[in-house]
Design a protein around this motif. Structure first.
Motif: not given
Length: 485
Positions: A260, A264, A267, A392
């Motif tokens: 994950r 991220s 992304s 993020d």
């Protein structure tokens, strides 16, 4: 209110009077489905789309899933709009169906046959996607046990995205392995065929499990997928058992968290490219990443190679301190702290944006003289002036978006590959077909990247007959011709 007064109260009174107990343990209350303008749906006003037309256009499953995932099943009002259905088709149903179609295409090409008894693959991607789907089953079961239908549906989005945009995309070469699968799993054959078999078996199992999890919400598409994957008479996905839940192992949990984080990072890298108007297939020189200390140690050399590939950069570096890449600030959730802080809310928000805060060892954040919990305030980052940065949840990514001549030519080679693949598909060729290919107007690109283009397009470049096709490569037009060999 009609449900409460006319049904729930009546049942409660009757249950108490006749049997001395409540007639139900749990109660699901539906809200009111309103028109898009917030008014009550009315035949006179015609302020709603024709239900049969929406079903014909998007399917009954799409409408069912949209309503089940909406606030209406939490007792709240819903302003129904066709775009709500379209969004669920785009983000859940269509990606799932495309993945199923992808599997069928490659399974048929490889002569794949599922077996009842088999060992599970130890390939990291296969182990991860199985853990991801097991985690999905655990989460959906927990939400359904709490009768939270909309939360159950919401759990699917992340896993469907992980399946399509990470597992399938990273495993494409494995699915297109060499040879026919007539040897496995008895140990004979080559490693490429074994890897292909492992990937197909894993995707087969994943599709079956997701079909079982989604079946109560989308009964038709899941039935179609299941019946084609499982050759049994009078079978149905609705007659199978609900997937079992189990606690993830420590290895699986670590793999999920690490993947994950990596997704991220990719992304964020793609968002930087979008902001700089640089195509994803255009190679760039360097990406610099800052991670929380607890996550950095889990990244292996293989993970670095994967990040380099997915970010499409030549180098990946790690920064010890996120402040090297970006300026930290705190985002305060005004709705959560408002009742407690009252008139000071705006003062606290401004101080957090200006960097007047301290992160405490416990994870809480001290802004001026107020301590905020992680639920009330989030530490994030903004790029320094002149840098292409995105961040993020503590992950900060910076990418050098400047193009050298060599990088530009490699990007042009990728454009040629994309153009050839598009024309191949439009011409009705199978992905396994090999071609003879002529490329005119890109001699400078072929000088260095001929081998890359040949390997990616299953071609041999040289003079050949065939129809002319023009493709755009950067700011020029290139002519290609090909024939099937």
């Amino acid at each position: 209110m009609d449900q409460t007064r006319g049904w729930f109260y009546t049942l409660t009174v009757l249950g108490a009077a006749l049997f001395g107990k409540s007639p139900f343990e749990n109660c699901v209350v539906n809200g009111t489905v309103l028109a898009e303008d917030g008014k009550k749906m009315s035949k006179k006003l015609q302020n709603y789309p024709d239900p049969l037309e929406v079903v014909h256009k998007h399917g009954a499953d799409a409408i069912r899933f949209s309503l089940m995932s909406s606030p209406a099943v939490r007792g709240e009002d819903l302003r129904f709009a066709e775009k709500l259905v379209e969004e669920n088709v785009r983000s859940v149903l269509l990606p799932l169906w495309n993945t199923y179609s992808f599997f069928v295409t490659y399974a048929n090409a490889a002569g794949f046959e599922p077996m009842d008894t088999r060992k599970k693959s130890t390939h990291p991607l296969d182990v991860w996607i199985r853990a991801e789907v097991q985690d999905l089953a655990n989460r959906m079961t927990k939400e359904l046990d709490a009768y939270d239908l909309s939360a159950t549906c919401a759990e699917l989005h992340e896993t469907i995205d992980a399946l399509t945009n990470w597992y399938v995309r990273l495993s494409r070469r494995r699915f297109a392995g060499k040879g026919v699968l007539d040897a496995y799993p008895d140990g004979s054959g080559d490693a490429g065929a074994q890897d292909q078999y492992d990937a197909l078996t894993t995707l087969y199992d994943v599709l079956l499990t997701i079909s079982q999890l989604l079946a109560p919400f989308c009964p038709y598409i899941t039935e179609a997928i299941y019946l084609n994957l499982v050759p049994e008479d009078h079978g149905s996905v609705h007659l199978t058992d609900w997937p079992e839940t189990r606690k993830l192992t420590q290895v699986e949990d670590l793999l999920l968290r690490k993947t994950r984080i990596m997704r991220s990072i990719v992304s964020l890298g793609n968002s930087i490219r979008a902001g700089a108007k640089v195509k994803v297939r255009q190679p760039l020189q360097k990406a610099t990443i800052a991670l929380p200390a607890s996550e950095r140690s889990a990244i292996t050399s293989d993970d670095l190679n994967l990040l380099r590939q997915e970010l499409n950069v030549k180098e990946v570096q790690f920064a010890e301190d996120p402040k090297e890449l970006a300026e930290p600030f705190v985002q305060v959730d005004a709705r959560k702290v408002g009742p407690r802080l009252g008139k000071r809310v705006q003062e606290i928000i401004n101080a957090g944006k200006e960097g007047k805060f301290e992160v405490q060892p416990s994870g809480s954040i001290l802004i001026l003289d107020e301590t905020l919990s992680p639920d009330e305030a989030t530490l994030t980052y903004r790029g320094k002036e002149g840098q292409d940065v995105a961040a993020d949840k503590g992950v900060v990514v910076s990418i050098d978006t400047k193009l050298s001549d060599d990088l530009q030519r490699e990007g042009d080679a990728r454009d040629i590959i994309r153009g050839v693949q598009r024309v191949r598909k439009e011409s009705g060729l199978e992905f396994t077909d090999e071609i003879s290919l002529t490329v005119e107007g890109a001699e400078d690109i072929l000088t260095k990247h001929k081998t890359l283009i040949e390997s990616e397009t299953r071609s041999t470049i040289g003079p050949c007959e065939g129809d002319d096709h023009t493709i755009e490569v950067g700011d020029r037009k290139v002519t290609i011709r090909f024939i099937k060999r």
